[in-house]
Enzyme design. Structure first.
Site, PDB file in Angstrom:
ATOM      1  N   HIS A 119       0.840  -1.195   0.000  1.00 56.80           N
ATOM      2  CA  HIS A 119       0.000   0.000   0.000  1.00 56.80           C
ATOM      3  C   HIS A 119       0.870   1.237   0.000  1.00 56.80           C
ATOM      4  O   HIS A 119       1.986   1.230   0.526  1.00 56.80           O
ATOM      5  CB  HIS A 119      -0.934  -0.007   1.208  1.00 56.80           C
ATOM      6  CG  HIS A 119      -0.237  -0.246   2.516  1.00 56.80           C
ATOM      7  ND1 HIS A 119       0.182  -1.498   2.921  1.00 56.80           N
ATOM      8  CD2 HIS A 119       0.134   0.592   3.498  1.00 56.80           C
ATOM      9  CE1 HIS A 119       0.775  -1.408   4.101  1.00 56.80           C
ATOM     10  NE2 HIS A 119       0.759  -0.138   4.470  1.00 56.80           N
ATOM     11  N   LEU A 120       0.338   2.294  -0.569  1.00 60.61           N
ATOM     12  CA  LEU A 120       1.061   3.553  -0.742  1.00 60.61           C
ATOM     13  C   LEU A 120       0.480   4.615   0.192  1.00 60.61           C
ATOM     14  O   LEU A 120      -0.724   4.825   0.212  1.00 60.61           O
ATOM     15  CB  LEU A 120       0.913   3.996  -2.208  1.00 60.61           C
ATOM     16  CG  LEU A 120       1.471   5.340  -2.646  1.00 60.61           C
ATOM     17  CD1 LEU A 120       2.985   5.377  -2.487  1.00 60.61           C
ATOM     18  CD2 LEU A 120       1.104   5.596  -4.114  1.00 60.61           C
TER      19      LEU A 120
END
Ligand SMILES: [Zn+2]
Length: 159
Positions: A119-120
């Site tokens: 995830h960013l």
């Protein structure tokens, strides 16, 4: 090194993967309000971090439960990037931050709280926020505030 800052250390502290279920898969499968989902794309989606480092701290993740950065498909990579950009557009409209930290924590040692679903992070920044944020980190975030933020960002999402 006063400028050195670990924007996502809270993710680890909060023990986001205490349970057996993946928080991102749960968020993707449930209602927007429950999972704090701000926007859904084709292969990826954007949600509010339940343990934010600052107001409007967003996370962009693929729907697919994938832990290897290199295993993201071309479509996923493109959409993750675009969702991060749109998220910044919504943040600009809602909170008017002066800058952003955008980044990936890959592996526990790098600060990832959820290691098997990449995830960013998109963290809005304001001048001087490094001074008060360590203090804020100890304050419990009110769920009501997160609900309001989610609704505002969803409403101001570009396009
Ligand atoms: Zn997952």
């Amino acid at each position: 090194m006063k400028q050195l800052w670990a924007p996502w250390r809270l993710e680890y502290i909060a023990g986001a993967d205490d349970g057996d279920e993946c928080v991102f898969c749960c968020a993707a499968e449930g209602p927007d309000e429950t999972g704090l989902v701000v926007h859904r794309g084709e292969s990826a989606f954007c949600l509010l971090n339940k343990y934010p480092y600052s107001s409007g701290h967003l996370i962009v993740a693929p729907y697919r439960h994938v832990g290897e950065f290199g295993e993201l498909t071309g479509d996923e990579v493109l959409e993750l990037h675009r969702l991060a950009a749109s998220g910044m557009g919504a943040l600009a409209e809602t909170f008017g931050p002066q800058g952003y930290n955008v980044g990936w924590n890959l592996g526990r040692i790098a600060g990832a709280g959820v290691v098997d679903h990449v995830h960013l992070h998109v963290v809005p920044r304001w001048a001087g926020d490094t001074n008060f944020m360590p203090v804020l980190a100890d304050v419990k975030v009110l769920p009501q505030h997160l609900d309001e933020t989610r609704a505002s960002l969803a409403a101001t999402w570009p396009g």
